[in-house]
Design a protein around this motif. Structure first.
Motif, mmCIF file in Angstrom:
data_model
loop_
_atom_site.group_PDB
_atom_site.id
_atom_site.type_symbol
_atom_site.label_atom_id
_atom_site.label_comp_id
_atom_site.label_asym_id
_atom_site.label_seq_id
_atom_site.Cartn_x
_atom_site.Cartn_y
_atom_site.Cartn_z
ATOM 1 N N ALA A 123 2.925 7.535 -7.635
ATOM 2 C CA ALA A 123 4.707 7.725 -7.352
ATOM 3 C C ALA A 123 4.228 7.624 -5.120
ATOM 4 N N GLY A 124 5.130 7.004 -4.633
ATOM 5 C CA GLY A 124 5.462 7.737 -2.806
ATOM 6 C C GLY A 124 5.881 6.575 -2.296
ATOM 7 N N ILE A 125 5.336 6.167 -0.893
ATOM 8 C CA ILE A 125 6.050 5.814 -0.527
ATOM 9 C C ILE A 125 5.327 4.667 0.367
ATOM 10 N N VAL A 126 5.781 3.896 0.603
ATOM 11 C CA VAL A 126 5.019 2.231 1.132
ATOM 12 C C VAL A 126 4.493 2.520 2.015
ATOM 13 N N ARG A 127 3.467 2.948 2.626
ATOM 14 C CA ARG A 127 2.438 2.496 4.267
ATOM 15 C C ARG A 127 2.379 1.276 4.684
ATOM 16 N N ALA A 128 2.423 0.725 4.099
ATOM 17 C CA ALA A 128 2.188 -1.124 4.622
ATOM 18 C C ALA A 128 3.028 -2.200 3.096
ATOM 19 N N VAL A 129 2.853 -3.570 4.180
ATOM 20 C CA VAL A 129 3.430 -4.276 2.867
ATOM 21 C C VAL A 129 2.962 -5.754 3.258
ATOM 22 N N GLY A 130 1.853 -6.144 2.204
ATOM 23 C CA GLY A 130 1.444 -7.602 2.126
ATOM 24 C C GLY A 130 2.081 -8.308 2.652
ATOM 25 N N PRO A 131 1.309 -9.398 3.377
ATOM 26 C CA PRO A 131 2.526 -11.344 3.156
ATOM 27 C C PRO A 131 3.009 -11.410 2.201
ATOM 28 N N CYS A 132 4.406 -12.446 2.122
ATOM 29 C CA CYS A 132 4.958 -12.295 0.586
ATOM 30 C C CYS A 132 5.147 -11.739 0.551
ATOM 31 N N VAL A 133 5.553 -10.172 -0.008
ATOM 32 C CA VAL A 133 6.059 -9.691 0.114
ATOM 33 C C VAL A 133 7.251 -9.077 0.700
ATOM 34 N N GLN A 134 8.659 -9.380 -0.250
ATOM 35 C CA GLN A 134 9.655 -9.830 0.472
ATOM 36 C C GLN A 134 11.233 -8.524 -0.388
ATOM 37 N N ASP A 135 10.955 -7.272 -1.543
ATOM 38 C CA ASP A 135 11.735 -6.778 -1.736
ATOM 39 C C ASP A 135 11.211 -5.299 -1.515
ATOM 40 N N PHE A 136 9.711 -4.753 -0.355
ATOM 41 C CA PHE A 136 9.938 -3.818 -0.366
ATOM 42 C C PHE A 136 9.679 -3.414 1.835
ATOM 43 N N ARG A 137 9.687 -2.199 2.075
ATOM 44 C CA ARG A 137 9.004 -2.227 3.414
ATOM 45 C C ARG A 137 9.000 -0.454 3.213
ATOM 46 N N SER A 138 7.813 -1.328 4.633
ATOM 47 C CA SER A 138 7.311 0.569 5.098
ATOM 48 C C SER A 138 8.652 1.681 5.200
ATOM 49 N N GLY A 139 8.036 2.539 4.505
ATOM 50 C CA GLY A 139 8.927 3.758 4.413
ATOM 51 C C GLY A 139 10.115 3.875 2.969
ATOM 52 N N ASP A 140 9.260 2.970 2.164
ATOM 53 C CA ASP A 140 10.561 2.921 1.066
ATOM 54 C C ASP A 140 9.925 3.172 -0.298
ATOM 55 N N ARG A 141 10.969 4.419 -0.939
ATOM 56 C CA ARG A 141 10.496 5.365 -2.114
ATOM 57 C C ARG A 141 9.958 4.308 -3.579
ATOM 58 N N VAL A 183 1.150 -1.073 -0.364
ATOM 59 C CA VAL A 183 -0.280 -0.008 0.017
ATOM 60 C C VAL A 183 1.005 1.326 0.214
ATOM 61 N N ILE A 184 0.691 2.223 -0.443
ATOM 62 C CA ILE A 184 1.372 3.598 -0.441
ATOM 63 C C ILE A 184 0.820 4.291 -0.439
ATOM 64 N N ASP A 185 0.854 5.572 -0.188
ATOM 65 C CA ASP A 185 0.718 7.038 0.409
ATOM 66 C C ASP A 185 1.164 7.482 -0.777
ATOM 67 N N VAL A 186 -0.110 7.580 -1.859
ATOM 68 C CA VAL A 186 0.683 8.040 -3.476
ATOM 69 C C VAL A 186 0.995 9.974 -3.339
ATOM 70 N N TYR A 238 -5.445 0.014 -12.975
ATOM 71 C CA TYR A 238 -6.238 1.190 -12.235
ATOM 72 C C TYR A 238 -5.626 1.076 -10.156
ATOM 73 N N GLY A 239 -6.172 2.508 -9.957
ATOM 74 C CA GLY A 239 -6.603 2.946 -9.103
ATOM 75 C C GLY A 239 -5.442 4.131 -7.899
ATOM 76 N N ALA A 240 -4.901 4.982 -9.375
ATOM 77 C CA ALA A 240 -4.152 5.273 -8.636
ATOM 78 C C ALA A 240 -4.007 6.476 -8.584
ATOM 79 N N PHE A 241 -5.819 6.787 -8.208
ATOM 80 C CA PHE A 241 -6.091 8.026 -8.549
ATOM 81 C C PHE A 241 -6.525 8.801 -7.346
ATOM 82 N N ALA A 242 -5.703 8.143 -5.929
ATOM 83 C CA ALA A 242 -6.917 8.501 -4.932
ATOM 84 C C ALA A 242 -4.946 8.699 -3.720
ATOM 85 N N GLN A 243 -5.138 8.714 -2.454
ATOM 86 C CA GLN A 243 -4.450 9.568 -1.346
ATOM 87 C C GLN A 243 -3.496 7.674 -1.168
#
Length: 330
Positions: A66-84, A31-34, A91-96
């Protein structure tokens, strides 16, 4: 959260900014803070039910976030909270906030502004795949770019020059001509001044002493595609990327045979889902070039989420020079 919500497949003018539930971090997703999102013609086509994929209604449109990772779901290994990150979605980008499959995301350099990253969200993967992997463009070759002042086209002009190739850009106004020259186009053709819709482009190239093209990348389709096809040298390659004109062209197979040329499609969806290492590495390198100023694109305007209709109208009216950016957090 606030988001642009589309409830019909009739028109993008039906969309409205509404309050909706924020996405959860599902398995394999982040989940990304856009911080910034960009508009594409494909977004408008999908909202009108004219794109090759139809989203289930209602839905939040938008491909590039484009934004900052807010939360990481199960099975995700390459990203963590706070990553740019930059995400390329269906679809789904036109949101907060936006949920994105991890395979469709790349980390961003620390010094790359989110607005610039969003402007290239679809562009970098598309152009990397088209010019590097499918066309296999070589230094010194001549490339013809249609729609060269748009968001995708302006990036393509800069990328061609970054690869050490020569760029002939097709635009529709003097203002757009100035933009693409600044981005590195060595030859600019005004298609709005071509009286012959069959051979006008080929004659214009000849008048400038350039002759036939080794490659071409077409974002427009329609009459321009037909003219670009006639401009290829033997063993030339024409990349199909989009149909912004609205008309999907047909290709006479005998012409390809007689001219000894190729027309190539390019699917970035497959490259993302397959986890292509060459593709991912080239994308990462392109974002690094963008951050360093070696690769450039143009931003036409920045709009608050509440001003979505004004932003979309500018794109729909084909007045843009570069990318239109939405800023959901404002």
């Amino acid at each position: 959260m606030r988001a642009v919500l589309q409830r019909t497949h009739a028109s993008w003018t039906d969309a409205a900014v509404e309050t909706v539930d924020a996405p959860a971090a599902e398995p394999g997703h982040i989940v990304i803070d856009v911080k910034a999102a960009s508009l594409n013609f494909a977004d408008l086509l999908m909202m009108e039910g004219k794109y090759q994929h139809k989203a289930s209604l209602p839905y939040v449109p938008g491909r590039d976030a484009a934004g900052i990772v807010r939360a990481v779901g199960p099975c995700v290994q390459d990203f963590r909270s706070g990553d740019r990150v930059i995400a390329m979605l269906n679809y789904g980008a036109f949101a907060q906030q936006a949920s994105a499959p991890a395979y469709a995301c790349r980390r961003l350099p620390d010094d790359l502004p989110f607005e610039m990253a969003a402007a290239c969200g679809t562009g970098i993967p598309t152009i990397v795949a088209a010019l590097e992997l499918r066309t296999r463009l070589q230094p010194g070759e001549w490339v013809l770019v249609s729609g060269a002042a748009g968001g995708m086209g302006s990036l393509a002009v800069s990328y061609v020059r970054q690869m050490g190739a020569h760029c002939a850009a097709i635009v529709s106004s003097a203002e757009k001509a100035a933009l693409v020259r600044d981005l590195g186009a060595e030859l600019v053709i005004r298609n709005d001044t071509l009286s012959d819709t069959k051979d006008g482009l080929r004659f214009a190239l000849q008048q400038h002493g350039v002759g036939q093209m080794n490659a071409a990348i077409d974002f427009v389709g329609g009459d321009l595609f037909d003219m670009m096809l006639r401009c290829l040298a033997p063993e030339g390659r024409l990349l199909i990327v989009g149909f912004a004109s609205g008309r999907i062209p047909t290709i006479p197979a005998n012409y390809l045979l007689l001219k000894d040329i190729a027309v190539i499609g390019s699917s970035i969806t497959r490259l993302f889902t397959d986890g292509s290492e060459p593709f991912n590495s080239l994308c990462d390198a392109a974002y690094a070039h963008l951050a360093a100023g070696r690769l450039r694109t143009a931003i036409d305007g920045r709009f608050d989420l509440k001003d979505f209709h004004a932003a979309a109208r500018r794109l729909s009216d084909r007045r843009v020079m570069g990318k239109v950016i939405l800023l959901p957090q404002r």
